[in-house]
Design an enzyme around this catalytic site. Sequence first.
Site, short mmCIF file in Angstrom:
data_model
loop_
_atom_site.label_atom_id
_atom_site.label_comp_id
_atom_site.label_asym_id
_atom_site.label_seq_id
_atom_site.Cartn_x
_atom_site.Cartn_y
_atom_site.Cartn_z
N SER A 153 5.26 4.43 2.67
CA SER A 153 5.74 5.69 3.22
C SER A 153 6.39 5.65 4.72
O SER A 153 7.12 6.45 4.94
CB SER A 153 4.85 6.62 2.96
OG SER A 153 3.82 6.83 3.96
N GLY A 197 0.80 -1.33 -0.05
CA GLY A 197 -0.13 -0.08 -0.03
C GLY A 197 0.83 1.03 -0.02
O GLY A 197 1.94 1.23 0.29
N CYS A 198 0.13 2.47 -0.24
CA CYS A 198 1.05 3.53 -0.43
C CYS A 198 1.44 4.10 0.81
O CYS A 198 2.54 4.58 1.14
CB CYS A 198 0.31 4.63 -1.28
SG CYS A 198 -1.58 4.75 -0.95
N TYR A 199 0.38 4.07 1.92
CA TYR A 199 0.77 4.67 3.27
C TYR A 199 2.07 3.67 3.99
O TYR A 199 2.92 4.22 4.31
CB TYR A 199 -0.57 4.70 4.18
CG TYR A 199 -1.34 5.95 3.97
CD1 TYR A 199 -0.80 7.17 4.17
CD2 TYR A 199 -2.75 5.68 3.70
CE1 TYR A 199 -1.54 8.32 3.87
CE2 TYR A 199 -3.48 6.71 3.71
CZ TYR A 199 -3.08 7.88 3.85
OH TYR A 199 -4.11 9.14 3.86
#
Lengths: 344, 344, 344, 344
Positions: D152, D147-149
């Site tokens: 990061s 996932g993107c979160y």
Amino acid sequence: MKVAVVGASGYTGLELLRILLRHPRTEIVAVTSEQRAGLPLGEAFPSLAGLSDLCFERAEPAALAGRADLCFTCLPHAASAPSVAELRKAGVAVVDLSADFRLADPATYERAYGPHGAPELFGAAVYGLPELHREALADCDFVASPGCYPTSVLLPLVPFLRRGLVEPRVLVDSKSGVSGAGRKLEAGFLFAEIDENVSAYKVGGVHRHVPEMEEQGSLAAGEDVVVTFVPHLLPTIRGIATTVFTRPRTSLPQAEARAVLEEAYAEEPFVRVLPEGATPSLAGVRGSNFCDVQAVMDERTGSLILLAALDNLVKGASGQAVQAMNLMRGFPETEALLEAPLVP
Amino acid sequence: MKVAVVGASGYTGLELLRILLRHPRTEIVAVTSEQRAGLPLGEAFPSLAGLSDLCFERAEPAALAGRADLCFTCLPHAASAPSVAELRKAGVAVVDLSADFRLADPATYERAYGPHGAPELFGAAVYGLPELHREALADCDFVASPGCYPTSVLLPLVPFLRRGLVEPRVLVDSKSGVSGAGRKLEAGFLFAEIDENVSAYKVGGVHRHVPEMEEQGSLAAGEDVVVTFVPHLLPTIRGIATTVFTRPRTSLPQAEARAVLEEAYAEEPFVRVLPEGATPSLAGVRGSNFCDVQAVMDERTGSLILLAALDNLVKGASGQAVQAMNLMRGFPETEALLEAPLVP
Amino acid sequence: MKVAVVGASGYTGLELLRILLRHPRTEIVAVTSEQRAGLPLGEAFPSLAGLSDLCFERAEPAALAGRADLCFTCLPHAASAPSVAELRKAGVAVVDLSADFRLADPATYERAYGPHGAPELFGAAVYGLPELHREALADCDFVASPGCYPTSVLLPLVPFLRRGLVEPRVLVDSKSGVSGAGRKLEAGFLFAEIDENVSAYKVGGVHRHVPEMEEQGSLAAGEDVVVTFVPHLLPTIRGIATTVFTRPRTSLPQAEARAVLEEAYAEEPFVRVLPEGATPSLAGVRGSNFCDVQAVMDERTGSLILLAALDNLVKGASGQAVQAMNLMRGFPETEALLEAPLVP
Amino acid sequence: MKVAVVGASGYTGLELLRILLRHPRTEIVAVTSEQRAGLPLGEAFPSLAGLSDLCFERAEPAALAGRADLCFTCLPHAASAPSVAELRKAGVAVVDLSADFRLADPATYERAYGPHGAPELFGAAVYGLPELHREALADCDFVASPGCYPTSVLLPLVPFLRRGLVEPRVLVDSKSGVSGAGRKLEAGFLFAEIDENVSAYKVGGVHRHVPEMEEQGSLAAGEDVVVTFVPHLLPTIRGIATTVFTRPRTSLPQAEARAVLEEAYAEEPFVRVLPEGATPSLAGVRGSNFCDVQAVMDERTGSLILLAALDNLVKGASGQAVQAMNLMRGFPETEALLEAPLVP
């Protein structure tokens, strides 16, 4: 004075409430909405929390008759006409923000919007642009509040048409923030589609606002005015910036062009003719009822360029509606409307 | 091929580097900048960290002669001419992105920009719009890369001018993102002044880009073309959306109007004639070398409306410059340029 | 009451004028600015055209003594102190919007800002956060108006600190619109650099606003409060959204956490505790003097999350300053400040 | 290699196509979509006009078996699992961009997403974060793209967890552009609601991405990692900016903190450790596969602050998926991915 807002759950409804909440002479007695009936205002619109105890209700127009002296109707076109008819029958004054009563010619209306929902009232309303029809507004009970695009075109253009200074073939390039489309749930209005983007739309066909411009323009000119209109969608929430290309009939030096606007609007509280060299900007009118205008004569090419900027939700909709109400009721015309723009 | 970028510290310089870094046939041997000399590229432009080991240098143009076969010059107008002259004298091929060599008429140049810094080279460069001058570009060593506004006007308009289909009096309403103004430190370009704002600027005088439109337009038309031009500043980083209002000389049905564009650009890799009903948008070309165009005949009012959208830093500047270089050197024209736009 | 605005050419000055122009009990008698002296207000700030006939002047503070009963000083820190000292000496009441008189400890001030320009007045001002110091404000002549970041941290946090419910080690992640930096002409504030961008800044050092948070927080807690603060720059004009991470000393169920805020702010006109499940948003407070707050207990991880949103130019600066003035002068606290947010 | 994109009509699908179209070693043989079947790619996505002749089709996963060697599946969670199962049964390699195969613990999956659609495959995929699992990716046929979160959060945090340098209780404040929510037609994602706005969402409950962070974090730490996570919605199209608050177990001077990141990522092509004093920004990675990271030790308060920025559609989704494919197939890891960010 007791007022109600019918169909208050969209952006023009919200803007009307924002303005009416600070109006010292009106009491909002009802706000209606099909979808949001029962919801406290502050829950439907979190920005209004703490400012009002009202709840949305699902009132029939007729039921508002005893409660409100004047209704603002913010329903979609076609849906508005029957509600307005009921309110008028019940003796309630109406400021209608839809397109249903803005046009003078029924055939034109039908071409643009289909069958009219209250043909008996067609032509009964005063076109609510105070700068053009102040006297008629002063003593009426039924107002059709103008569209945002037409207001931005007519204010800079009409003074020239009235004096017969320009040819009646007019080209208009308008740019509007997305709130002009209301709260419509369409993919094209998603942030990721609008941000960093600009495009023209409805080019070449008759945009629904064109007949309104042409009717009012022709009325002012005393001859048929024809408008080529190209609207654009901007990555801004609010605001309309309009550029009108016209052609003077005879030589019109720059100083005279600006003087036409200055004379026309010297006494107007909401139309500001900008100083020589300045151009109207959305920021300069944001959140306010001002329409800023400018005239620039491009002597090399023989084009007279008229520029205007306004906030589509205020001078282009709800502010203008309150301005009309102030005139209808003999209140000071600027009441609740002379706020400084929100800058920056 | 060894290339250098002169005056690389602005937005067009950065964009050139972005494109050249992926070009399989070029090696960047030098990037120059007065202010940033000594700084590694990745420090001056954090986005380029890890992509290049180059440092900015303060090289004299002549000193680049032995090192680079071709120089892109990204200096401001007036400052560019003398540097270009030195490079040319030293036998280096040049693609100049300034306005200094775009015009054919010295008097026109001086009115717009003041004295020319290398009058002996005036008229020596090929105007680098490949869609108009591909053959001349194929065998030249000196190119004046077009301005962003003129590209957006000429691409949709020239096919009609060439065939004599429209009157030579043209009205243009253009909207540009702020990167078009470069990295200028002016209050008017601060975020808080630009965001949620739109306004016209330099209305009525001769915008510096107008002579370029008129010269190239007249060349295509075989008669004098006159352009009334109103540029607007948009709250977007990139992109130009242009609306051209013209008048057909004789009846021009919608299908024929579009066919003019389709025939003109059937073989062009970077000009896309949109399907009937679609309008060009900034988003559709963002970050790419495409220019999207459309023609709409408003038969009711007799106006032919031409629409275009491009990315001012790519097809409006650095991408177009690389396209010219590809042609000059016989590389495939689309090399490093056929990237999909960054959407959303 | 006659008021003057000293150093009125920046964003907080403009915002003060916007608010004061609608205040029924104040008359603006002077607006001063070094750079803009002589300019009519409506030329310096086109948004104010037609709303005031004032011109900027270059008045010495002392010269305002006879003319104004109260001065708002909007000068940069360090520059503010000497002007304030002169005004106070001349008997003028002052609401200072700089940082010069917010801190209680001179050493802390010097570490953050350097030498103080009026050490004799250090500690003389009341910290102008009405929700914390209403009584002291009611009878004073000298107010240090709080910073925007500290207001957004203190309002949600102090009720918990006062009751000793949370540990005094607090982590804060704040996000601010660019108007918080004023009208500074720095490349980093250009539209093309800020739009579509977000980044943290001044991480790890002591941001100048931290001592203010820690002093006021410690005062409320009765023990030393330590704040780790990470500010971010947002692509918005206005607004601060703050997230505070704290740790309850003992079990604190969600309902009790919210009740702490609800009890603290039940009577406050400008602090709105949002309904369970709602989160503060910049839009919900845009252009208004509200600060929206929420408390969420993440029981799984043992973190109490406090959220706040305010408009940095209103509740974070000029609105708060007027709120303080209202209290100082015994006017209704909400006078000129109870406007609905500008939504959408 | 022949590849297909299943469920290609959303933003991650479009982004995959943008990247794959420039990949020299892949041929896109099919793009599928329920809603858009039959539409040419260039009509569904005008930005892709002229770049591909493909049409969307409504292919059953099994039917792709003979045609494609590898499928990217971009379906919503829960809908993805059965399609992936069919593809795997038919022997097709899969890079799944949904959440369906990212977690190791079935109970955790069910709490977050409900019943799993292909329980027999649970745990069969390699977690596709190359910086953590490069070796496992090099020889596998089934990847769950992160996932993107979580990407990061994990990239800046894992190097510290692996060495046991920080306490396993971590606080995360993340800010995401709206494209992270896909093309969902919800009022909350309209331009007029998002622009000039920021707010936290899903605070305090378990955001669906938290288990992914905690599982991978715990794996790296060798002990249970607990994450308090507060996501925010930004007025940007793309990008995630993440701030992680941690606490060193023992003294960790600033230079050592940065050295931890520098050592971990010295050889990584897509993770850039910024120079001392610089902070990651969305602009710095826009449109690229980079993740920029920084570590700042706030020695005064004892907090270690980790910062990261990435483009949620590239390194947070489609770019990362292509990076995984490159590794699976033994292509150069950076193929089609080493593009400069789109700046400005």
